[in-house]
Design a protein around this motif. Sequence first.
Motif, short mmCIF file in Angstrom:
data_model
loop_
_atom_site.label_atom_id
_atom_site.label_comp_id
_atom_site.label_asym_id
_atom_site.label_seq_id
_atom_site.Cartn_x
_atom_site.Cartn_y
_atom_site.Cartn_z
N LEU A 33 -2.42 4.34 9.33
CA LEU A 33 -3.24 5.55 9.30
C LEU A 33 -4.39 5.43 8.30
N ARG A 34 -4.18 4.65 7.27
CA ARG A 34 -5.24 4.46 6.26
C ARG A 34 -6.42 3.68 6.82
N ARG A 35 -6.22 3.07 7.98
CA ARG A 35 -7.30 2.26 8.57
C ARG A 35 -7.94 2.92 9.77
N ILE A 36 -7.64 4.17 9.98
CA ILE A 36 -8.11 4.85 11.19
C ILE A 36 -9.23 5.84 10.88
N ASP A 37 -10.19 5.86 11.77
CA ASP A 37 -11.24 6.88 11.66
C ASP A 37 -10.90 7.97 12.69
N MET A 38 -10.74 9.18 12.22
CA MET A 38 -10.23 10.23 13.10
C MET A 38 -11.18 10.55 14.25
N ALA A 39 -12.48 10.50 13.98
CA ALA A 39 -13.44 10.83 15.04
C ALA A 39 -13.29 9.81 16.18
N GLU A 40 -13.12 8.56 15.81
CA GLU A 40 -12.95 7.51 16.84
C GLU A 40 -11.63 7.69 17.59
N LEU A 41 -10.61 8.02 16.81
CA LEU A 41 -9.29 8.17 17.43
C LEU A 41 -9.27 9.33 18.43
N ARG A 42 -9.91 10.43 18.04
CA ARG A 42 -9.90 11.61 18.92
C ARG A 42 -10.55 11.32 20.28
N LEU A 43 -11.50 10.40 20.27
CA LEU A 43 -12.19 10.05 21.53
C LEU A 43 -11.22 9.47 22.56
N LEU A 44 -10.10 8.96 22.04
CA LEU A 44 -9.13 8.30 22.91
C LEU A 44 -8.32 9.31 23.74
N LEU A 45 -8.23 10.54 23.19
CA LEU A 45 -7.29 11.51 23.76
C LEU A 45 -7.50 11.82 25.25
N PRO A 46 -8.72 12.15 25.69
CA PRO A 46 -8.86 12.49 27.12
C PRO A 46 -8.35 11.38 28.03
N ASP A 47 -8.65 10.13 27.66
CA ASP A 47 -8.19 9.01 28.50
C ASP A 47 -6.66 8.92 28.48
N VAL A 48 -6.07 9.12 27.31
CA VAL A 48 -4.61 9.05 27.20
C VAL A 48 -3.98 10.12 28.09
N LEU A 49 -4.55 11.32 28.02
CA LEU A 49 -3.96 12.42 28.79
C LEU A 49 -4.17 12.27 30.29
N ALA A 50 -5.12 11.42 30.65
CA ALA A 50 -5.36 11.21 32.09
C ALA A 50 -4.49 10.07 32.65
N CYS A 51 -3.77 9.38 31.78
CA CYS A 51 -2.97 8.23 32.25
C CYS A 51 -1.86 8.67 33.21
N GLN A 52 -1.47 7.72 34.04
CA GLN A 52 -0.43 8.05 35.02
C GLN A 52 0.92 7.42 34.68
N GLU A 102 0.82 -1.23 0.00
CA GLU A 102 0.00 0.00 0.00
C GLU A 102 0.84 1.26 0.00
N LEU A 103 2.15 1.08 -0.15
CA LEU A 103 3.04 2.25 -0.06
C LEU A 103 2.71 3.33 -1.08
N HIS A 104 2.24 2.91 -2.25
CA HIS A 104 2.00 3.89 -3.31
C HIS A 104 0.68 4.64 -3.11
N LEU A 105 -0.13 4.21 -2.16
CA LEU A 105 -1.45 4.84 -1.96
C LEU A 105 -1.33 6.09 -1.09
N PRO A 106 -2.32 6.98 -1.13
CA PRO A 106 -2.20 8.22 -0.34
C PRO A 106 -2.25 7.97 1.17
N ALA A 107 -1.62 8.85 1.91
CA ALA A 107 -1.64 8.75 3.38
C ALA A 107 -2.91 9.43 3.87
N LYS A 108 -4.00 8.76 3.69
CA LYS A 108 -5.33 9.33 4.00
C LYS A 108 -6.05 8.37 4.93
#
Length: 754
Positions: free
Chosen positions: A711-730, A428-434
């Motif tokens: 990255l081609r397999r990620i949905d950004m809306a889903e990924l963003r939901l992860l952020l608050p939990d990540v930032l709360a980690c110890q 998949e290297l030749h495909l766009p980073a989308k």
Amino acid sequence: MLSQLRRIVQDVAQEPSLESALAGLVRNVKQALRTECCSVYLADYEQQHFMLMATDGLNPHAIGKVSIGFSEGLIGWVGQREEPINLAQAHLHPRFKVTPEVSEDCFSAFLGCPIIHHRKVLGVLTIQQSDSRIFNEDEESFLVTLGVQLASVLVNAEMRKMSSGGTASAQQNSQMQGLIGAPGIAIGEAYVLQPASDFDAISLKHTDDPEKELNRFYRAVKVTKAEFNRLAERMSGHLPADALAIFDVYHQLLDAASLGNEIEAQIKQGWCAKSALKLVVERFARQFDDMDDPYLRERGTDIRDLGQRVLNHLLETEQRQHRLPEHVVLVAENVSASMLAEIPRAQLVAIVSLKGSVNSHAAIMARALGIPAVMGVDELPLMQWQGQRLIVDGYQGHILVSPADAICQEYRTLISKDAELSARYQAELHLPAKSSCGHDFSLMVNSGLAIELETTQSEFTNGVGLYRTEFPFIMRSRFPTELEQVELYRKVLQGYPGKPVVMRTLDVGGDKPLPYFPISEENPFLGWRGIRLTLDHPEIFLVQIRAMLKANIGYNNLHILLPMISDLAEVDESLRLIRQAWFEVDDEFNGENIVAKPKVGVMIEVPSIMFQLPELARKVDFCSVGTNDLTQYLLAVDRNNPRVGNLYDAMHPAVLRALNQLGQQAQGLQFPISICGELGGEPLGVLTLAAMGFNSFSMNHSNLAKIKWLLRRIDMAELRLLLPDVLACQSPKQVRVLVQRFLDQKQLLNQLRA
Ligand code: PEP
Ligand code: MG
């Protein structure tokens, strides 16, 4: 007391076997402390007990036979408490265990001290006496200090036993643990390179062929003498006659009647040439070290210098005797760029570096080359690995020495699974980073540290996000000329037509010294590094910028990046010099209007500059986050020091929170920002950063296909939901678990080895 301690530890280190080392140790400690008994017990973690390994005072027949469980007796108690235990009447203590085989009834006083290495109890050292008394503070501190110093010597001796003394079957499958340097698995033969020979790295070995060893020694002496003649000739006229006389002294010392004689005698007694040299040089040097007269004390340094030179020549001949295997696992104390260049790329399968840690430049080079690396396998007798079959597991940080065929077969299966996964990413290297939801990323490559010019994937990237210019500097024996630099930079700019190429100005210092510009500092990572050094040497900086500007003519894709900026004044001064270089080059081309003014950016890798982002944004065009150094400076962990390697982690919540704030602030300022540290090339790292809103990543070539695939397999809306939990980690571990869980839910984890 200090010299007594030093002598005891040195004697232990010089014994050829662990048994004789420990026997000497207990004898010497008993004598030094004028006590009646000294013993040493070593931990056996498989059996969960301490084994009596040496004693001077207890029943000698109990050696190697009597063991005490980890939770038994006073020995077990010292191990559990990890601190000294000092008792006047040991037999009255509730933890005392009667062990008739050791015959200790006559002793009352007991002092036990743990021997601990990297938080692990290796053994217990004890002294005992018939009087009922508490050992005094001096005795206790002597034993504690000895325990601390002995720990690394014992580890070394254990390793030595494993790689040379053990039986063939004991040697098989012995496993070393290091730090993960670069992912992947490889099987190959150890090829040990020892650039700077050092007596500490020489472990004592016997020889069956003293005649051959004597001849090797004579040859090395001959070459050393010739070297002195050359040096003396070169120096005559520059040095006064009395200073030149040192070369005569060296000649005399090497002559048969002096040191030479002693070394010959040791070889005839069965020591190999290197060992004989080490034994004699260290003994003589120590004698001088202990002298009161300061002039004579200095002579210890001369002896060491002399010995070092002979050793270099002995090792040279040794190195020449070893052919380059078909599958090379490069093993060195400190793997350097020039060592990598010595080995044909097609033969190099893995790297093992005794020094260094996860983001040392040797590890980054290995990742750039796409080969596994294990770092920080400290305290190994290096040369004993020469020619041994090794499995290097860069996922776990393991090295298996002389593995059995069945184990190799298992690892071969893993290697082919890895190859399948890579093929999947490459497809998949030749495909766009989308992303799957249509979000665009800019994926660029880090270039420069890998030996070959990495333009093979240029059409599938958005350009070069970081070209480390230091590599061509490190590879030479002098500073490259302006013309040499122009040619080199032109090739890189040419390789990425129409795409940005971010060239970083020389970033040497730290763990990237220039062989022809040695810098000796207590804290190299906090010292004269990167822009600090080049601003102090504008002649180096200006030549480099001029070369970049000239190379850019006709391509116009150059961006300049400034490393290690910690202060706005450094930015101003750099911009002034860049302007000056531009005027000079423009003048050379008679103002033909062909010399472009490149965009200039700053690396965010020193914490101070993170807090001056608004001012920075007004001065330069872009910034690039060097997570490797930013992590080291935020956490105060030397990225090159394996001792604290477990503390170095870019997924540390503090680092992630800093990055998140940085990203948000840059966005608010509309200040272009990208990530060029290693974190952006790691699956878990890139997802965390993408969740924070970073869009532009520059990474090693070998990671590009995998990161694009992910990255081609990620949905950004889903990924963003992860952020608050990540930032709360110890802890970094918690962050990893969270992101891994996310990947698992998407059924991506098993395809990643993340
Ligand atoms: C960094 O520090 O993150 C970086 C990219 O630079 P280097 O690893 O060369 O110091
Ligand atoms: Mg850096």
